[in-house]
Design a protein around this motif. Structure first.
Motif, PDB file in Angstrom:
ATOM      1  N   LYS A  79      -9.240  10.086   5.442  1.00 11.88           N
ATOM      2  CA  LYS A  79     -10.258  10.670   4.559  1.00 11.88           C
ATOM      3  C   LYS A  79     -11.556   9.951   4.892  1.00 11.88           C
ATOM      4  CE  LYS A  79     -11.604  11.404  -0.174  1.00 11.88           C
ATOM      5  NZ  LYS A  79     -11.292  12.566  -0.930  1.00 11.88           N
ATOM      6  N   ASN A  80     -12.612  10.732   5.106  1.00 13.71           N
ATOM      7  CA  ASN A  80     -13.916  10.159   5.431  1.00 13.71           C
ATOM      8  C   ASN A  80     -14.767  10.101   4.179  1.00 13.71           C
ATOM      9  OD1 ASN A  80     -12.913  10.293   8.002  1.00 13.71           O
ATOM     10  ND2 ASN A  80     -14.184  11.988   8.642  1.00 13.71           N
ATOM     11  N   GLN A  81     -15.308   8.922   3.874  1.00 16.13           N
ATOM     12  CA  GLN A  81     -16.169   8.766   2.718  1.00 16.13           C
ATOM     13  C   GLN A  81     -17.513   9.420   3.023  1.00 16.13           C
ATOM     14  OE1 GLN A  81     -13.084   7.013   2.794  1.00 16.13           O
ATOM     15  NE2 GLN A  81     -13.595   7.552   0.718  1.00 16.13           N
ATOM     16  N   SER A  82     -18.072  10.069   2.045  1.00  9.76           N
ATOM     17  CA  SER A  82     -19.363  10.711   2.189  1.00  9.76           C
ATOM     18  C   SER A  82     -20.439   9.676   2.500  1.00  9.76           C
ATOM     19  CB  SER A  82     -19.699  11.449   0.898  1.00  9.76           C
ATOM     20  OG  SER A  82     -20.901  12.145   1.042  1.00  9.76           O
ATOM     21  N   SER A  83     -21.381  10.060   3.334  1.00  8.71           N
ATOM     22  CA  SER A  83     -22.480   9.190   3.727  1.00  8.71           C
ATOM     23  C   SER A  83     -23.712  10.062   3.907  1.00  8.71           C
ATOM     24  CB  SER A  83     -22.124   8.489   5.044  1.00  8.71           C
ATOM     25  OG  SER A  83     -23.257   7.928   5.646  1.00  8.71           O
ATOM     26  N   VAL A  84     -24.883   9.534   3.581  1.00  5.80           N
ATOM     27  CA  VAL A  84     -26.104  10.323   3.738  1.00  5.80           C
ATOM     28  C   VAL A  84     -26.401  10.632   5.205  1.00  5.80           C
ATOM     29  CG1 VAL A  84     -27.154   9.532   1.589  1.00  5.80           C
ATOM     30  CG2 VAL A  84     -27.582   8.279   3.704  1.00  5.80           C
ATOM     31  N   SER A  85     -25.770   9.901   6.127  1.00  5.96           N
ATOM     32  CA  SER A  85     -26.070  10.085   7.549  1.00  5.96           C
ATOM     33  C   SER A  85     -25.159  11.092   8.250  1.00  5.96           C
ATOM     34  CB  SER A  85     -26.010   8.738   8.272  1.00  5.96           C
ATOM     35  OG  SER A  85     -24.712   8.194   8.188  1.00  5.96           O
ATOM     36  N   VAL A  86     -24.253  11.738   7.517  1.00  6.75           N
ATOM     37  CA  VAL A  86     -23.392  12.760   8.119  1.00  6.75           C
ATOM     38  C   VAL A  86     -23.637  14.094   7.411  1.00  6.75           C
ATOM     39  CG1 VAL A  86     -21.617  11.154   8.938  1.00  6.75           C
ATOM     40  CG2 VAL A  86     -21.425  12.131   6.653  1.00  6.75           C
ATOM     41  N   PRO A  87     -23.471  15.210   8.125  1.00  2.07           N
ATOM     42  CA  PRO A  87     -23.834  16.511   7.550  1.00  2.07           C
ATOM     43  C   PRO A  87     -22.750  17.166   6.696  1.00  2.07           C
ATOM     44  CG  PRO A  87     -23.225  16.795   9.832  1.00  2.07           C
ATOM     45  CD  PRO A  87     -23.158  15.306   9.546  1.00  2.07           C
ATOM     46  N   PHE A  88     -21.871  16.372   6.095  1.00  2.00           N
ATOM     47  CA  PHE A  88     -20.847  16.960   5.239  1.00  2.00           C
ATOM     48  C   PHE A  88     -20.664  16.147   3.965  1.00  2.00           C
ATOM     49  CE2 PHE A  88     -18.031  13.720   6.753  1.00  2.00           C
ATOM     50  CZ  PHE A  88     -18.201  13.663   8.129  1.00  2.00           C
ATOM     51  N   LYS A  89     -20.181  16.835   2.926  1.00  2.00           N
ATOM     52  CA  LYS A  89     -19.927  16.199   1.634  1.00  2.00           C
ATOM     53  C   LYS A  89     -18.620  15.431   1.646  1.00  2.00           C
ATOM     54  CE  LYS A  89     -21.936  19.993  -0.967  1.00  2.00           C
ATOM     55  NZ  LYS A  89     -21.669  21.002  -1.971  1.00  2.00           N
ATOM     56  N   GLN A  90     -17.617  16.004   2.304  1.00  2.00           N
ATOM     57  CA  GLN A  90     -16.300  15.368   2.389  1.00  2.00           C
ATOM     58  C   GLN A  90     -15.630  15.845   3.668  1.00  2.00           C
ATOM     59  OE1 GLN A  90     -14.808  17.005  -1.279  1.00  2.00           O
ATOM     60  NE2 GLN A  90     -13.588  18.521  -0.195  1.00  2.00           N
ATOM     61  N   ALA A  91     -14.716  15.026   4.176  1.00  2.00           N
ATOM     62  CA  ALA A  91     -13.992  15.396   5.392  1.00  2.00           C
ATOM     63  C   ALA A  91     -12.659  14.671   5.433  1.00  2.00           C
ATOM     64  CB  ALA A  91     -14.814  15.058   6.629  1.00  2.00           C
ATOM     65  N   GLU A  92     -11.690  15.314   6.072  1.00  2.00           N
ATOM     66  CA  GLU A  92     -10.365  14.737   6.289  1.00  2.00           C
ATOM     67  C   GLU A  92      -9.914  15.114   7.692  1.00  2.00           C
ATOM     68  OE1 GLU A  92      -8.177  16.662   3.191  1.00  2.00           O
ATOM     69  OE2 GLU A  92      -8.747  15.151   1.709  1.00  2.00           O
ATOM     70  N   SER A  93      -9.090  14.275   8.283  1.00  2.00           N
ATOM     71  CA  SER A  93      -8.571  14.578   9.614  1.00  2.00           C
ATOM     72  C   SER A  93      -7.069  14.328   9.669  1.00  2.00           C
ATOM     73  CB  SER A  93      -9.269  13.728  10.676  1.00  2.00           C
ATOM     74  OG  SER A  93      -8.874  12.372  10.566  1.00  2.00           O
ATOM     75  N   THR A  94      -6.431  15.006  10.615  1.00  2.00           N
ATOM     76  CA  THR A  94      -5.020  14.786  10.923  1.00  2.00           C
ATOM     77  C   THR A  94      -4.887  14.719  12.435  1.00  2.00           C
ATOM     78  OG1 THR A  94      -4.275  15.994   8.965  1.00  2.00           O
ATOM     79  CG2 THR A  94      -2.669  15.719  10.744  1.00  2.00           C
ATOM     80  N   LEU A  95      -4.338  13.622  12.923  1.00  2.00           N
ATOM     81  CA  LEU A  95      -4.018  13.474  14.335  1.00  2.00           C
ATOM     82  C   LEU A  95      -2.504  13.484  14.461  1.00  2.00           C
ATOM     83  CD1 LEU A  95      -4.757  12.684  17.333  1.00  2.00           C
ATOM     84  CD2 LEU A  95      -4.288  10.333  16.597  1.00  2.00           C
TER      85      LEU A  95
END
Length: 150
Positions: A79-95
């Motif tokens: 799970k990616n924490q939101s940051s002002v420097s990325v263009p999304f509110k929330q993100a998750e990944s699966t490898l």
């Protein structure tokens, strides 16, 4: 704003174990992939559910990732924490890694919600294209590093 979803796959000639070894060293992704400025651990845990890392993005910005699923040798979800420097509110990944003959089939799924409300609907396809190229590069670099570490 609806969630967007990107999937990239790569058939690697490297063994699943050698590919896993690179991803299992969770804080060290930037050591074998030049698509990031740097990665480093947050806290003392370097693997397993709860491991965290700070990802310094190119050309600028950063975000924090936390492992939410860890299936040894096979799968890592973050799970990616939101940051002002990325263009999304929330993100998750699966490898996921699957044996494929003598090699590995690697699949990287990324799900995110763009920032910007209605404007995000227009920027989403552009972000998708950029992220697809980025994640394709990550898988290629991982294969190269896994083969070099044999």
């Amino acid at each position: 704003m609806p969630q967007r979803h990107i999937t990239v796959q790569r058939r690697m000639s490297a063994s699943t174990g050698s590919v896993w070894a690179l991803y299992a060293d969770f804080p060290s992704l930037a050591s074998h992939w030049s698509g990031l400025r740097a990665t480093k651990a947050i806290g003392d845990q370097n693997s397993g559910v709860g491991a965290r890392r700070r990802v310094e993005l190119k050309p600028m910005g950063s975000m924090d990732e936390t492992v939410t699923t860890w299936e040894e040798g096979r799968r890592i979800d973050t799970k990616n924490q939101s940051s002002v420097s990325v263009p999304f509110k929330q993100a998750e990944s699966t490898l996921t890694l699957e044996p494929d003959g003598d090699g590995t089939l690697a699949t990287f799924d990324y799900r995110y919600v763009p920032r910007g409300g209605p404007i995000g609907r227009f920027t989403g396809p552009l972000i998708d294209k950029m992220l697809t190229a980025t994640f394709t590069s990550m898988l290629a670099a991982t294969e190269e590093a896994a083969l070099a570490n044999r």
